[in-house]
Write an enzyme that holds these catalytic residues in place. Sequence first.
Site, PDB file in Angstrom:
ATOM      1  N   CYS A 104       0.822  -1.207   0.000  1.00 20.25           N
ATOM      2  CA  CYS A 104       0.000   0.000   0.000  1.00 20.25           C
ATOM      3  C   CYS A 104       0.866   1.271   0.000  1.00 20.25           C
ATOM      4  O   CYS A 104       1.583   1.529  -0.963  1.00 20.25           O
ATOM      5  CB  CYS A 104      -0.973  -0.047   1.177  1.00 20.25           C
ATOM      6  SG  CYS A 104      -2.419   0.999   0.983  1.00 20.25           S
ATOM      7  N   HIS A 105       0.835   2.057   1.069  1.00 21.56           N
ATOM      8  CA  HIS A 105       1.618   3.288   1.159  1.00 21.56           C
ATOM      9  C   HIS A 105       3.045   3.065   1.671  1.00 21.56           C
ATOM     10  O   HIS A 105       3.848   3.994   1.693  1.00 21.56           O
ATOM     11  CB  HIS A 105       0.920   4.302   2.077  1.00 21.56           C
ATOM     12  CG  HIS A 105      -0.312   4.902   1.487  1.00 21.56           C
ATOM     13  ND1 HIS A 105      -1.519   4.243   1.467  1.00 21.56           N
ATOM     14  CD2 HIS A 105      -0.529   6.098   0.893  1.00 21.56           C
ATOM     15  CE1 HIS A 105      -2.417   5.006   0.891  1.00 21.56           C
ATOM     16  NE2 HIS A 105      -1.858   6.143   0.530  1.00 21.56           N
TER      17      HIS A 105
END
Length: 180
Positions: free
Chosen positions: A106-107
Site C-alpha cells: 500500500c503506502h
Amino acid sequence: MLIAFLTAPEGVEQVELTEPWRALTETGDTPRLLSTSSGHVQAFDHLDKADTFPVDETVRDASADEYQALVLPGGVANPDALRMDADAVAFVRSFFEADKPVAAICHAPWTLVEAGVLPGRTLTSWPSLRTDIRNAGATWVDEEVRVDDSARGTLVTSRKPADLPAFRDAMLSEFGRVAA
C-alpha cells in the site's frame, strides 16, 4: 526465521499488519514488531482506530543482522512518519544492503523512497504514490503483486488490502528462499 515488522507508533493499517503476521506465524516463523517508540502501536481500519499491539523493540536498538527479512505494512500516516525517522530509514536501507528480502504494501513504499533503494526497480503501491516512486528512479506498475529481484534485496510489493492474498503468497515464497 526472525522477521521484522516496522511501523510508526500510530497509523498502520491493521489488516496489513495482522494478515502477513499471521501467515508467517503459521509457517513457524517469528515476527517481531519494531517501532520508533516503545510501548504500543495504534493500528487503524482506514481512518478509524482499531487495536493496539505491543512493540517488541525500538528501531534505534535493532539491527538488520538479527533478522532474515522485513515487512513494511501500509496505512497513510504510518510510512509518512517512518520516512521522517532517520533510524527507521537506515534500518530499511540496511536490509537492501545486506541482500535480505523486503515486503511492502500500500503506502509503505514511501519509506523505500526515502531510503533511496528504488532506482532501477519495478514495483507497485497505492496509486497515489506512483509519481513519488517514478521520481525515485523506479518503474511503477498497477498490479496485484510485484516481485522485483533486479538488485540486492528482493522486493515484494502490493497495492492495497484487497491484494493481501497475493501479497502473502509472494512474501512467503520469497522469504522461504532465504530459509532454504
